[in-house]
Design a protein around this motif. Structure first.
Motif, PDB file in Angstrom:
ATOM      1  N   PRO A 103       0.833  -1.213   0.000  1.00 13.68           N
ATOM      2  CA  PRO A 103       0.000   0.000   0.000  1.00 13.68           C
ATOM      3  C   PRO A 103       0.865   1.261   0.000  1.00 13.68           C
ATOM      4  N   LYS A 104       0.449   2.252  -0.783  1.00 16.61           N
ATOM      5  CA  LYS A 104       1.190   3.525  -0.837  1.00 16.61           C
ATOM      6  C   LYS A 104       0.210   4.671  -1.052  1.00 16.61           C
ATOM      7  N   LYS A 105       0.450   5.765  -0.330  1.00 16.78           N
ATOM      8  CA  LYS A 105      -0.418   6.936  -0.411  1.00 16.78           C
ATOM      9  C   LYS A 105       0.195   7.989  -1.317  1.00 16.78           C
ATOM     10  N   GLU A 106      -0.633   8.549  -2.196  1.00 20.98           N
ATOM     11  CA  GLU A 106      -0.197   9.621  -3.076  1.00 20.98           C
ATOM     12  C   GLU A 106      -1.353  10.594  -3.267  1.00 20.98           C
ATOM     13  N   ASN A 107      -1.080  11.859  -3.021  1.00 23.24           N
ATOM     14  CA  ASN A 107      -2.105  12.903  -3.140  1.00 23.24           C
ATOM     15  C   ASN A 107      -3.349  12.578  -2.314  1.00 23.24           C
ATOM     16  N   GLY A 108      -3.112  12.024  -1.120  1.00 22.13           N
ATOM     17  CA  GLY A 108      -4.211  11.772  -0.193  1.00 22.13           C
ATOM     18  C   GLY A 108      -4.982  10.493  -0.416  1.00 22.13           C
ATOM     19  N   PHE A 148      -4.859   6.074  -1.471  1.00 21.65           N
ATOM     20  CA  PHE A 148      -4.029   4.873  -1.446  1.00 21.65           C
ATOM     21  C   PHE A 148      -4.187   4.038  -2.709  1.00 21.65           C
ATOM     22  N   GLY A 149      -3.055   3.481  -3.131  1.00 15.82           N
ATOM     23  CA  GLY A 149      -3.032   2.455  -4.164  1.00 15.82           C
ATOM     24  C   GLY A 149      -2.001   1.424  -3.751  1.00 15.82           C
ATOM     25  N   TYR A 150      -1.459   0.689  -4.730  1.00 14.27           N
ATOM     26  CA  TYR A 150      -0.462  -0.331  -4.434  1.00 14.27           C
ATOM     27  C   TYR A 150       0.705  -0.237  -5.405  1.00 14.27           C
ATOM     28  N   VAL A 151       1.909  -0.316  -4.860  1.00 15.07           N
ATOM     29  CA  VAL A 151       3.111  -0.341  -5.691  1.00 15.07           C
ATOM     30  C   VAL A 151       3.745  -1.724  -5.607  1.00 15.07           C
ATOM     31  N   ASN A 152       4.558  -2.057  -6.619  1.00 12.41           N
ATOM     32  CA  ASN A 152       5.306  -3.310  -6.548  1.00 12.41           C
ATOM     33  C   ASN A 152       6.599  -3.079  -5.772  1.00 12.41           C
ATOM     34  N   GLN A 153       7.448  -4.096  -5.694  1.00 19.31           N
ATOM     35  CA  GLN A 153       8.659  -3.992  -4.889  1.00 19.31           C
ATOM     36  C   GLN A 153       9.680  -3.020  -5.469  1.00 19.31           C
ATOM     37  N   LYS A 154       9.454  -2.571  -6.714  1.00 17.59           N
ATOM     38  CA  LYS A 154      10.316  -1.540  -7.301  1.00 17.59           C
ATOM     39  C   LYS A 154       9.756  -0.138  -7.081  1.00 17.59           C
ATOM     40  N   GLY A 155       8.576  -0.062  -6.457  1.00 16.91           N
ATOM     41  CA  GLY A 155       7.966   1.230  -6.185  1.00 16.91           C
ATOM     42  C   GLY A 155       7.063   1.745  -7.284  1.00 16.91           C
ATOM     43  N   LYS A 156       6.770   0.930  -8.291  1.00 13.60           N
ATOM     44  CA  LYS A 156       5.900   1.332  -9.392  1.00 13.60           C
ATOM     45  C   LYS A 156       4.441   1.055  -9.025  1.00 13.60           C
ATOM     46  N   ALA A 165      -6.475   1.258   2.207  1.00 12.26           N
ATOM     47  CA  ALA A 165      -5.951   0.104   1.476  1.00 12.26           C
ATOM     48  C   ALA A 165      -5.011  -0.645   2.412  1.00 12.26           C
ATOM     49  N   VAL A 166      -5.276  -1.927   2.624  1.00  9.44           N
ATOM     50  CA  VAL A 166      -4.444  -2.721   3.523  1.00  9.44           C
ATOM     51  C   VAL A 166      -3.710  -3.790   2.726  1.00  9.44           C
ATOM     52  N   PHE A 167      -2.799  -4.487   3.399  1.00  9.86           N
ATOM     53  CA  PHE A 167      -2.013  -5.514   2.730  1.00  9.86           C
ATOM     54  C   PHE A 167      -2.898  -6.643   2.204  1.00  9.86           C
ATOM     55  N   PHE A 168      -2.414  -7.332   1.176  1.00 12.22           N
ATOM     56  CA  PHE A 168      -3.082  -8.545   0.704  1.00 12.22           C
ATOM     57  C   PHE A 168      -2.923  -9.594   1.799  1.00 12.22           C
ATOM     58  N   TYR A 169      -4.053  -9.971   2.370  1.00  6.15           N
ATOM     59  CA  TYR A 169      -4.009 -10.878   3.517  1.00  6.15           C
ATOM     60  C   TYR A 169      -5.376 -11.514   3.693  1.00  6.15           C
ATOM     61  N   GLU A 170      -5.402 -12.597   4.459  1.00  5.35           N
ATOM     62  CA  GLU A 170      -6.656 -13.312   4.680  1.00  5.35           C
ATOM     63  C   GLU A 170      -7.650 -12.465   5.472  1.00  5.35           C
ATOM     64  N   THR A 212       3.108  13.669   9.904  1.00  3.35           N
ATOM     65  CA  THR A 212       1.875  13.739   9.115  1.00  3.35           C
ATOM     66  C   THR A 212       1.851  12.714   7.986  1.00  3.35           C
ATOM     67  N   ASN A 213       2.903  12.701   7.191  1.00  9.28           N
ATOM     68  CA  ASN A 213       2.953  11.826   6.018  1.00  9.28           C
ATOM     69  C   ASN A 213       3.608  10.491   6.377  1.00  9.28           C
ATOM     70  N   TYR A 214       2.799   9.429   6.327  1.00  7.86           N
ATOM     71  CA  TYR A 214       3.291   8.090   6.661  1.00  7.86           C
ATOM     72  C   TYR A 214       3.556   7.282   5.395  1.00  7.86           C
ATOM     73  N   TYR A 215       4.528   6.402   5.480  1.00  6.57           N
ATOM     74  CA  TYR A 215       4.855   5.515   4.369  1.00  6.57           C
ATOM     75  C   TYR A 215       5.519   4.266   4.944  1.00  6.57           C
ATOM     76  N   TYR A 216       5.716   3.262   4.090  1.00  8.10           N
ATOM     77  CA  TYR A 216       6.268   1.988   4.551  1.00  8.10           C
ATOM     78  C   TYR A 216       7.761   1.883   4.251  1.00  8.10           C
ATOM     79  N   ILE A 217       8.462   1.247   5.200  1.00 10.77           N
ATOM     80  CA  ILE A 217       9.867   0.895   4.998  1.00 10.77           C
ATOM     81  C   ILE A 217      10.036  -0.581   5.353  1.00 10.77           C
ATOM     82  N   ASP A 218      11.130  -1.202   4.846  1.00  9.28           N
ATOM     83  CA  ASP A 218      11.431  -2.570   5.226  1.00  9.28           C
ATOM     84  C   ASP A 218      12.555  -2.571   6.265  1.00  9.28           C
TER      85      ASP A 218
END
Length: 234
Positions: A39-44, A46-54, A64-69, A222-228
């Motif tokens: 999940p990734k937020k852009e301009n307020g 959420f959508g989804y990016v791949n592992q390359k950030g696309k 938008a949450v992770f693909f999960y059961e 304010t602006n949250y994002y994911y890191i590994d």
């Protein structure tokens, strides 16, 4: 001229591979430990990016949450919708309506109250470690072995942090720990090794580690994002 008889030959049918069965080249896997879509937020939104950030699924959702059961759908009284409860789908919300989407971004199911079943919870995994406060500072103890608060040897991590929180995960012997030091947040392990450097204004204490082996962070509050765990941004 003699005509030779034509032999009856059996032609081997050629299977046509449908587009639906072909692997999506955009779903690249750089690390097996990370979700294929993040999940990734852009301009307020959420959508989804791949592992390359696309962006693979365009940002158009409020949630938008992770693909999960989804255990409520897996145990739905409506057998036809149970398949949408598997980890091949993710839950999103737009205009106050919740959907399950597949990895192409297609909305395959819209939630209905009548379809929601009762979750069958797995046996709770007892945590081996817990936070311990001494003189206003946080440390970590192993509950089964901790005996004497006055003996520094009884601590897994001697109290030295402003704050500690053990993230929920499948590996109770080696959990990730959100910590605060000098008014900055980072992540450590039970051996006090720094996993994520102390450079964030906040790290959310949610299910991001359990579901996606990632941390939801912010540097401006304010602006949250994911890191590994390598501190790579997505």
């Amino acid at each position: 001229m003699k005509k030779f008889p034509v032999k009856n030959t059996t032609k081997t049918p050629v299977k046509k591979v449908s587009k639906g069965t072909q692997p999506n080249p955009d779903l690249v896997i750089i690390s097996q430990d990370l979700p294929v879509l993040i999940p990734k937020k852009e301009n307020g939104k959420f959508g989804y990016v791949n592992q390359k950030g696309k962006f693979i699924i365009k940002p158009e959702y409020h949630i938008a949450v992770f693909f999960y059961e989804d255990c409520n759908l897996l145990n739905s009284p409506n057998e036809k919708v149970r398949k949408f409860g598997t980890k091949e789908y993710a839950t999103v919300e737009k205009d106050m309506i919740s959907y399950r989407v597949d990895k192409t971004g297609k909305r395959v199911y819209q939630f209905k109250d009548s379809d929601v079943g009762k979750c069958k919870f797995e046996e709770y995994k007892q945590q081996l470690y817990q936070a311990y406060v001494l003189n206003g500072f946080y440390g970590i103890i192993e509950k089964a072995k901790f005996m004497n608060a006055a003996d520094y040897r009884d601590y897994q991590i001697y109290p030295q942090y402003q704050y500690l929180y053990i993230m929920e995960g499948d590996d109770t012997a080696d959990p990730m720990i959100v910590a605060s030091h000098n008014d900055k947040f980072g992540v450590i392990d039970v051996n006090n090794k720094v996993i994520v450097p102390f450079e964030y204004a906040n790290i959310k204490r949610n299910f991001s580690w359990k579901l996606g082996k990632m941390f939801e962070v912010t540097k401006d509050g304010t602006n949250y994002y994911y890191i590994d765990v390598r501190n790579k941004t997505y």
